[in-house]
Write a protein that holds these residues in place. Structure first.
Motif, PDB file in Angstrom:
ATOM      1  N   CYS A 392       0.840  -1.201   0.000  1.00  9.64           N
ATOM      2  CA  CYS A 392       0.000   0.000   0.000  1.00  9.64           C
ATOM      3  C   CYS A 392       0.873   1.248   0.000  1.00  9.64           C
ATOM      4  O   CYS A 392       1.779   1.375   0.829  1.00  9.64           O
ATOM      5  CB  CYS A 392      -0.890   0.016   1.241  1.00  9.64           C
ATOM      6  SG  CYS A 392      -2.110  -1.306   1.293  1.00  9.64           S
ATOM      7  N   GLN A 394       0.229   4.769   0.782  1.00  7.70           N
ATOM      8  CA  GLN A 394      -0.836   5.595   1.361  1.00  7.70           C
ATOM      9  C   GLN A 394      -0.938   6.968   0.739  1.00  7.70           C
ATOM     10  O   GLN A 394      -2.015   7.413   0.334  1.00  7.70           O
ATOM     11  CB  GLN A 394      -0.584   5.770   2.857  1.00  7.70           C
ATOM     12  CG  GLN A 394      -0.585   4.492   3.664  1.00  7.70           C
ATOM     13  CD  GLN A 394      -0.259   4.820   5.099  1.00  7.70           C
ATOM     14  OE1 GLN A 394      -1.076   5.375   5.824  1.00  7.70           O
ATOM     15  NE2 GLN A 394       0.946   4.502   5.520  1.00  7.70           N
ATOM     16  N   ILE A 399      -2.076   0.924  -4.864  1.00  5.88           N
ATOM     17  CA  ILE A 399      -1.353  -0.291  -4.496  1.00  5.88           C
ATOM     18  C   ILE A 399      -0.268  -0.503  -5.533  1.00  5.88           C
ATOM     19  O   ILE A 399      -0.533  -0.482  -6.743  1.00  5.88           O
ATOM     20  CB  ILE A 399      -2.285  -1.525  -4.463  1.00  5.88           C
ATOM     21  CG1 ILE A 399      -3.563  -1.229  -3.652  1.00  5.88           C
ATOM     22  CG2 ILE A 399      -1.540  -2.725  -3.896  1.00  5.88           C
ATOM     23  CD1 ILE A 399      -3.333  -0.863  -2.214  1.00  5.88           C
ATOM     24  N   PRO A 434      -4.820   3.857   1.591  1.00  2.63           N
ATOM     25  CA  PRO A 434      -4.799   2.406   1.859  1.00  2.63           C
ATOM     26  C   PRO A 434      -3.637   2.059   2.785  1.00  2.63           C
ATOM     27  O   PRO A 434      -2.524   2.540   2.583  1.00  2.63           O
ATOM     28  CB  PRO A 434      -4.628   1.794   0.466  1.00  2.63           C
ATOM     29  CG  PRO A 434      -3.942   2.869  -0.337  1.00  2.63           C
ATOM     30  CD  PRO A 434      -4.490   4.162   0.182  1.00  2.63           C
ATOM     31  N   ILE A 437      -3.091  -4.692   3.593  1.00  2.00           N
ATOM     32  CA  ILE A 437      -3.412  -5.515   2.428  1.00  2.00           C
ATOM     33  C   ILE A 437      -3.082  -6.967   2.737  1.00  2.00           C
ATOM     34  O   ILE A 437      -2.094  -7.278   3.409  1.00  2.00           O
ATOM     35  CB  ILE A 437      -2.646  -5.036   1.173  1.00  2.00           C
ATOM     36  CG1 ILE A 437      -3.103  -5.819  -0.076  1.00  2.00           C
ATOM     37  CG2 ILE A 437      -1.142  -5.138   1.371  1.00  2.00           C
ATOM     38  CD1 ILE A 437      -2.581  -5.228  -1.390  1.00  2.00           C
ATOM     39  N   VAL A 448      -8.168  -4.895   1.177  1.00  2.00           N
ATOM     40  CA  VAL A 448      -7.408  -3.688   1.523  1.00  2.00           C
ATOM     41  C   VAL A 448      -8.177  -2.895   2.569  1.00  2.00           C
ATOM     42  O   VAL A 448      -9.389  -2.668   2.420  1.00  2.00           O
ATOM     43  CB  VAL A 448      -7.170  -2.808   0.280  1.00  2.00           C
ATOM     44  CG1 VAL A 448      -6.489  -1.497   0.665  1.00  2.00           C
ATOM     45  CG2 VAL A 448      -6.343  -3.553  -0.761  1.00  2.00           C
ATOM     46  N   GLU A 450      -8.602   0.756   4.381  1.00  2.00           N
ATOM     47  CA  GLU A 450      -8.305   2.157   4.073  1.00  2.00           C
ATOM     48  C   GLU A 450      -8.498   3.024   5.309  1.00  2.00           C
ATOM     49  O   GLU A 450      -9.597   3.084   5.876  1.00  2.00           O
ATOM     50  CB  GLU A 450      -9.233   2.666   2.979  1.00  2.00           C
ATOM     51  CG  GLU A 450      -8.976   2.096   1.612  1.00  2.00           C
ATOM     52  CD  GLU A 450      -9.943   2.680   0.604  1.00  2.00           C
ATOM     53  OE1 GLU A 450      -9.589   3.661  -0.064  1.00  2.00           O
ATOM     54  OE2 GLU A 450     -11.067   2.162   0.507  1.00  2.00           O
TER      55      GLU A 450
END
Length: 463
Positions: A392, A394, A399, A434, A437, A448, A450
């Motif tokens: 991830c 962020q 991704i 995100p 995962i 995923v 978030e």
């Protein structure tokens, strides 16, 4: 007088000839030509530079396509066209340029001999959907009512691929609890609350080799009387907290991320104090630690990781740095049961290196990394390493995929574009922060978590 007329006639003819010749020269000088374009490989959303001479500065007259898809032209200074690389379903795409003349007619199109190579291509094989999460206050119950405060690390139950375990951050609206998601019953339940357990900020989970113990790391606990790594047993439905090592000072016990080697069940954790990795083990009825290495000389002190993940073979581990935006790789000595000092694998070791760049090795840029997971790639069958790593990103709201040789591409999401949209992975779906995962190999799908959308999303990969 006749001589004057003759002289004037000759001068006129000479002038006309000169003008005609000059005009031809001007036409020759003004002829548009193209030399090259860069880069030759990359990702949708990147910038392509097309070099040439005598190109019009009017971008409305410039038409560029990559793989037959129109590219957005941003600027042109007469010698270089800057355009945005469009998404494509073609891995190797032709680059074509066409210019309109002053009469508004299209000149002959020019196609470069070198094709542009996409790191990843759009397609209907990857679809993003929402599993659950409808509010900002943690609530248990069915998927219709369940909500999260700040979803964080997410792990699939290796003994039951229809169950997910997730910890919530105590910040960003979260309360820091351990929660379980049942995909068959479509329910979310809280197993242990932060208030009852006494931990401070949990952001890391790892399974034991036998799949019956779930380890949790508490990255903020400054207490000398609370361990930073606790564990939970399947036989107790993961609802009773058990403690591990306690050093009495709160320094070495403060663990940011924890990881259990699937090869021999050896447990390791990363502490932001001096950026140090420790081995944690049980010896003669007590927990002990042993320092493996410090990365203070590489990362500096107090650098915070986001995840610590062993390769399924147990031969190495990735340490994913949230702050310094790089993935470190540490080899494992199976005979000595020791981790060797980690080195940069992809990305950077600098707090200020936040960006979005696909590519290879140290050329890659991330923006606040989250958690990751290994996924077996059938195309690598027979190779030394048969797994890709998905992580991830962020800050870039997407991704990313990391191949065994350190090549990074975008798997799903539109880089730097935050949102909450389901749909096709690269062209439609939007994520917002995100963090966690995990992968379900049987059903070829990712889950995923978030932090900002406060949801769990599903990424279905066509079998």
């Amino acid at each position: 007088m006749r001589k004057i007329y003759i002289i004037l006639f000759l001068l006129g003819s000479l002038l006309i000839g000169c003008m005609s010749g000059c005009d031809n020269d001007i036409k020759t000088i003004r002829e548009v030509s193209f030399a090259d374009y860069t880069p030759k490989e990359g990702e949708a959303g990147g910038i392509m530079t097309i070099e040439g001479v005598n190109i019009t500065a009017d971008i409305a007259k410039i038409y560029v396509t990559v793989g037959g898809v129109k590219a957005k032209v941003k600027t042109c200074d007469g010698s270089a066209i800057l355009c945005e690389i469009p998404a494509s379903k073609i891995a190797e795409a032709e680059v074509t340029v066409q210019i309109k003349n002053n009469e508004g007619e299209n000149e002959e199109a020019y196609t470069f001999s070198d094709k542009f190579s996409y790191f990843s291509v759009a397609g209907a094989s990857v679809q993003v959907s929402t599993v659950c999460g409808i509010g900002a206050t943690p609530i248990d119950g069915s998927f219709l009512v369940a909500s999260f405060g700040s979803p964080n690390c997410l792990r699939l139950d290796p003994a039951d691929n229809r169950t997910l375990f997730m910890v919530e951050d105590k910040f960003n609206g979260g309360v820091g609890d351990l929660r379980r998601v049942n995909m068959d019953a479509e329910t979310v339940e809280t197993l242990i609350t932060r208030a009852n357990a006494g931990w401070d900020r949990v952001r890391s989970l790892s399974w034991s080799q036998d799949q019956n113990t779930l380890y949790m790391a508490d990255c903020h606990n400054p207490s000398a009387t609370m361990p930073s790594i606790s564990y939970y047993l399947r036989s107790e439905d993961f609802k009773i907290m058990h403690n591990t090592y306690l050093d009495g000072t709160g320094q070495t016990a403060r663990a940011d991320v924890v990881s259990c080697n699937p090869y021999d069940n050896t447990l390791f954790y990363f502490s932001r104090y001096n950026s140090t990795v420790f081995k944690l083990f049980y010896d003669v009825q007590e927990w002990k630690i042993e320092q493996m290495f410090s990365l203070k000389d590489v990362l500096g002190d107090q650098k915070q990781p986001a995840d610590f993940v062993f390769h399924p073979s147990g031969e190495f581990a990735y340490i994913c740095m949230w702050q310094t935006n790089g993935i470190l790789k540490a080899r494992y000595d199976k005979e000595r049961r020791m981790l060797e000092k980690a080195e940069l694998f992809v990305g950077a070791t600098d707090d200020n290196a936040r960006d979005f760049v696909n590519g290879k090795g140290s050329d890659v840029r991330f923006n606040n990394l989250g958690c990751g997971c290994f996924v077996k790639n059938p195309a690598y069958e027979g190779q030394d390493d048969e797994y890709d790593f998905y992580i991830c990103d962020q800050g870039n709201h997407c991704i990313r995929k990391v191949t065994p040789d350190g090549t990074v591409s975008t798997f799903v999401g539109r880089a730097k574009s935050a949102g909450n949209v389901d749909g096709e992975g690269l062209t439609e779906a939007l994520f917002n922060g995100p963090w966690g995962i995990t992968y379900d190999e049987e059903n070829t799908c990712f889950y995923v978590s978030e932090a900002n959308n406060r949801r769990i999303r599903k990424i279905q990969v066509e079998k």
